[in-house]
Design an enzyme around this catalytic site. Structure first.
Site, PDB file in Angstrom:
ATOM      1  N   ASN A  45      50.711 -30.765 -40.291  1.00 61.05           N
ATOM      2  CA  ASN A  45      50.725 -29.289 -39.100  1.00 61.05           C
ATOM      3  C   ASN A  45      51.075 -28.325 -38.239  1.00 61.05           C
ATOM      4  OD1 ASN A  45      48.162 -29.721 -40.452  1.00 61.05           O
ATOM      5  ND2 ASN A  45      47.426 -30.762 -39.214  1.00 61.05           N
ATOM      6  N   ASP A 138      35.968 -23.067 -46.609  1.00 61.76           N
ATOM      7  CA  ASP A 138      36.270 -24.548 -47.160  1.00 61.76           C
ATOM      8  C   ASP A 138      35.862 -25.886 -47.113  1.00 61.76           C
ATOM      9  OD1 ASP A 138      39.156 -25.255 -44.923  1.00 61.76           O
ATOM     10  OD2 ASP A 138      36.655 -25.816 -45.079  1.00 61.76           O
TER      11      ASP A 138
HETATM   12  N1  EPU Z   1      36.399 -22.021 -34.684  1.00 59.15           N
HETATM   13  C1  EPU Z   1      35.677 -21.695 -34.362  1.00 59.15           C
HETATM   14  N2  EPU Z   1      36.685 -19.781 -34.619  1.00 59.15           N
HETATM   15  C2  EPU Z   1      38.134 -19.562 -34.258  1.00 59.15           C
HETATM   16  C3  EPU Z   1      38.327 -20.707 -34.602  1.00 59.15           C
HETATM   17  C4  EPU Z   1      37.947 -22.167 -35.158  1.00 59.15           C
HETATM   18  O1  EPU Z   1      34.693 -21.594 -34.415  1.00 59.15           O
HETATM   19  O2  EPU Z   1      38.035 -18.911 -33.962  1.00 59.15           O
HETATM   20  C5  EPU Z   1      35.800 -23.840 -35.474  1.00 59.15           C
HETATM   21  C6  EPU Z   1      36.065 -24.201 -36.082  1.00 59.15           C
HETATM   22  O3  EPU Z   1      35.384 -23.871 -37.176  1.00 59.15           O
HETATM   23  C7  EPU Z   1      36.299 -25.976 -35.814  1.00 59.15           C
HETATM   24  C8  EPU Z   1      36.916 -26.053 -34.962  1.00 59.15           C
HETATM   25  O4  EPU Z   1      36.896 -24.294 -34.111  1.00 59.15           O
HETATM   26  O5  EPU Z   1      34.994 -26.104 -36.590  1.00 59.15           O
HETATM   27  C9  EPU Z   1      38.193 -26.419 -35.198  1.00 59.15           C
HETATM   28  O6  EPU Z   1      39.200 -25.788 -35.328  1.00 59.15           O
HETATM   29  P1  EPU Z   1      40.426 -26.044 -35.271  1.00 59.15           P
HETATM   30  O7  EPU Z   1      40.948 -23.751 -35.151  1.00 59.15           O
HETATM   31  O8  EPU Z   1      40.898 -26.033 -33.448  1.00 59.15           O
HETATM   32  O9  EPU Z   1      41.479 -26.061 -36.560  1.00 59.15           O
HETATM   33  P2  EPU Z   1      42.171 -25.545 -37.403  1.00 59.15           P
HETATM   34  O10 EPU Z   1      43.042 -25.046 -36.337  1.00 59.15           O
HETATM   35  O11 EPU Z   1      41.534 -24.438 -38.028  1.00 59.15           O
HETATM   36  C10 EPU Z   1      43.879 -27.551 -37.633  1.00 59.15           C
HETATM   37  C11 EPU Z   1      44.284 -28.299 -38.279  1.00 59.15           C
HETATM   38  C12 EPU Z   1      43.560 -29.288 -38.733  1.00 59.15           C
HETATM   39  C13 EPU Z   1      42.930 -30.020 -38.009  1.00 59.15           C
HETATM   40  C14 EPU Z   1      42.826 -28.868 -36.298  1.00 59.15           C
HETATM   41  C15 EPU Z   1      42.051 -29.513 -35.590  1.00 59.15           C
HETATM   42  C16 EPU Z   1      46.351 -26.996 -39.513  1.00 59.15           C
HETATM   43  C17 EPU Z   1      46.678 -26.180 -40.234  1.00 59.15           C
HETATM   44  N3  EPU Z   1      45.100 -27.843 -38.945  1.00 59.15           N
HETATM   45  O12 EPU Z   1      42.704 -26.913 -38.392  1.00 59.15           O
HETATM   46  O13 EPU Z   1      44.023 -29.868 -40.100  1.00 59.15           O
HETATM   47  O14 EPU Z   1      41.811 -31.199 -38.343  1.00 59.15           O
HETATM   48  O15 EPU Z   1      43.481 -28.012 -35.876  1.00 59.15           O
HETATM   49  O16 EPU Z   1      42.643 -31.095 -35.028  1.00 59.15           O
HETATM   50  O17 EPU Z   1      46.613 -27.501 -37.808  1.00 59.15           O
HETATM   51  C18 EPU Z   1      44.208 -31.185 -42.025  1.00 59.15           C
HETATM   52  O18 EPU Z   1      46.043 -31.405 -41.384  1.00 59.15           O
HETATM   53  O19 EPU Z   1      43.857 -32.177 -43.076  1.00 59.15           O
HETATM   54  C19 EPU Z   1      43.775 -30.805 -41.267  1.00 59.15           C
HETATM   55  C20 EPU Z   1      42.360 -30.078 -41.598  1.00 59.15           C
END
Ligand code: EPU
Length: 453
Positions: A45, A138
């Site tokens: 990540n 997803d």
């Molecule tokens: N969210 C919104 N709106 C947005 C952005 C996020 O509603 O504009 C919500 C999402 O739907 C979720 C929450 O906020 O419910 C957290 O989302 P976040 O943006 O923090 O996560 P992400 O960037 O999509 C990354 C990691 C995830 C990890 C999360 C939390 C990467 C590629 N993915 O996802 O990793 O769980 O942060 O730490 O960096 C994994 O590696 O298996 C994985 C899912």
């Protein structure tokens, strides 16, 4: 262009295509005890975002300690289609960004890996245009992009969606004060990567503080960006007009390291996790200590930790939260641990609403789990009972493999391409620790599990 046809066998590009075609299975032997040493690579990540950030400047950037995982292959393909040359050898990525790349990323890649959206900020900041396919939902929840979009709009971009693409335009971005409703990892990163080339000062409040964000801030600052406040909820960015390519070592993967720690506890084993940063897992290691594990974070070489467990673990209550809270990415492993622990526990998921879906698979292994909204109540049972199960995402897959290690008999975990997305050489590393785990190249989706003999 077809990814499979353009791939070279024996390269990470070739491996990506092979994994994609095969519905591989891990056959996991139960009654395992893990013992020995394992080394973690750089964080998935983090590296994916570092790769996207290379788009902020022409020239060749080198990223060391990159994990050999499917997601790195997919991000490499995203960058190649934007016109970059990407090489991956011995854990080192070399990315050559042209003066005038393409700014369009298609659905075939984004749907395979949602993190492709990380190219949005860099592309609009540097070329004033980005067209990136919308990833859609997803298996762990809907995962909106509203905060990514709102942040870019506040920086002066015009953003709209059309025919399944998110399209962003801007002549030159300008600084702004942006407050995130939730400390989203992806939104923090996209806004940050856009703000470094914006005119003037940007203040981003309520940002994510994960070690991977700190890694990105350090990478960008090395490139010549001016960002202050790393590790705090407020990042202050003074925009610069250009950046330069750099060389950087990716932060160790705390989720992979945490997976090994959980596996050691569940199998009553003794595992030394090398190359990891124990401080990034403080909450997790504290909880494992409370479950009865002996944890040594003072190894002689200073990098890593050792986890030993003699008895059946005691159950642990877990609440997932943004860093420094308990990571949602280790929640499936925590539920697997609680499934065989002494006592009952409650696990609360506060980050992704769909992340309990995999518990149905764990129940097939004999776990006693009741889900109600974002809480799961688990009653520990001494031993699980093997059965064929399916991985629905990377972490659910890893959790099911850990459960298989403490079941009786052989557990077949299908759809391991999910696990390949984030765990480099998982089955080889498990085997090196004494587990009996084999990859079976299943012919197709009609595979019906192991023979009953
Ligand atoms: N969210 C919104 N709106 C947005 C952005 C996020 O509603 O504009 C919500 C999402 O739907 C979720 C929450 O906020 O419910 C957290 O989302 P976040 O943006 O923090 O996560 P992400 O960037 O999509 C990354 C990691 C995830 C990890 C999360 C939390 C990467 C590629 N993915 O996802 O990793 O769980 O942060 O730490 O960096 C994994 O590696 O298996 C994985 C899912």
């Amino acid at each position: 262009m077809n990814v499979a046809r353009s791939s070279q066998p024996g390269t990470s590009r070739g491996r990506a295509a092979q994994y994609h075609r095969r519905m591989d299975i891990f056959r996991v032997g139960g009654n395992a005890r893990l013992e020995g040493e394992v080394t973690v690579s750089g964080a998935k990540n983090s590296v994916l975002k570092l790769m996207a950030a290379t788009l902020l400047t022409p020239g060749t950037t080198t990223i060391n300690r990159a994990p050999d995982i499917l997601d790195v292959s997919i991000m490499s393909e995203v960058l190649r289609r934007l016109g970059c040359q990407v090489r991956f050898s011995g854990g080192t990525l070399t990315i050559a960004v042209p003066e005038d790349p393409s700014t369009e990323t298609d659905y075939q890649l984004v749907r395979r890996m949602r993190a492709s959206i990380a190219v949005l900020g860099p592309l609009v900041a540097r070329w004033g245009h980005a067209k990136v396919a919308l990833p859609g939902g997803d298996a762990i929840g809907s995962r909106g992009l509203d905060m990514h979009v709102a942040g870019l709009v506040q920086l002066g971009a015009q953003v709209h969606s059309e025919h399944g693409f998110l399209i962003a335009r801007a002549d030159r971005l300008h600084g702004a004060t942006i407050r995130l409703d939730f400390p989203s990892v992806g939104a923090t990163e996209n806004i940050l990567m856009a703000a470094v080339l914006a005119e003037g000062r940007t203040v981003i409040d309520n940002t994510a503080r994960e070690p991977e964000i700190i890694d990105l801030v350090q990478f960008l600052n090395k490139m010549g960006a001016q960002i202050e406040g790393e590790g705090t909820p407020t990042l202050v960015v003074d925009g610069v007009s250009q950046l330069k390519p750099v060389e950087h070592d990716t932060v160790p993967d705390r989720i992979v390291a945490g997976t090994w720690a959980m596996a050691a506890v569940m199998t009553r084993g003794d595992v030394t996790v090398r190359g990891a940063t124990a401080a990034h897992l403080e909450r997790v290691l504290d909880l494992l200590g409370a479950s009865g594990a002996m944890i040594d974070t003072h190894l002689t070489d200073g990098r890593g930790f050792r986890v030993r467990m003699n008895d059946r673990p005691k159950s642990i209550d877990v609440r997932t939260l943004p860093y420094p809270g308990f990571p949602t990415d280790l929640q499936p492993m925590a539920i697997a641990l609680d499934s065989i622990a002494q006592g009952s526990s409650i696990v609360t998921e506060n980050v992704f609403e769909g992340r309990f879906m995999f518990t149905n698979e764990l129940i097939r292994l004999g776990a006693s789990i009741q889900v109600d909204g974002h809480h799961a109540a688990i009653r520990g049972t001494e031993r699980l009972s093997s059965a064929p199960v399916e991985a629905t995402d990377i972490r659910a897959g890893a959790g099911l493999v850990l459960a298989g290690l403490v079941a009786d008999g052989f557990t077949d975990v299908a759809h391991v391409h999910h696990i390949d997305r984030g765990y480099p050489g998982f089955e080889q590393q498990l085997s090196a620790l004494g587990a009996d785990v084999r990859r079976i190249h299943a012919p197709d989706e009609d595979y019906f599990g192991p023979p009953s003999t």
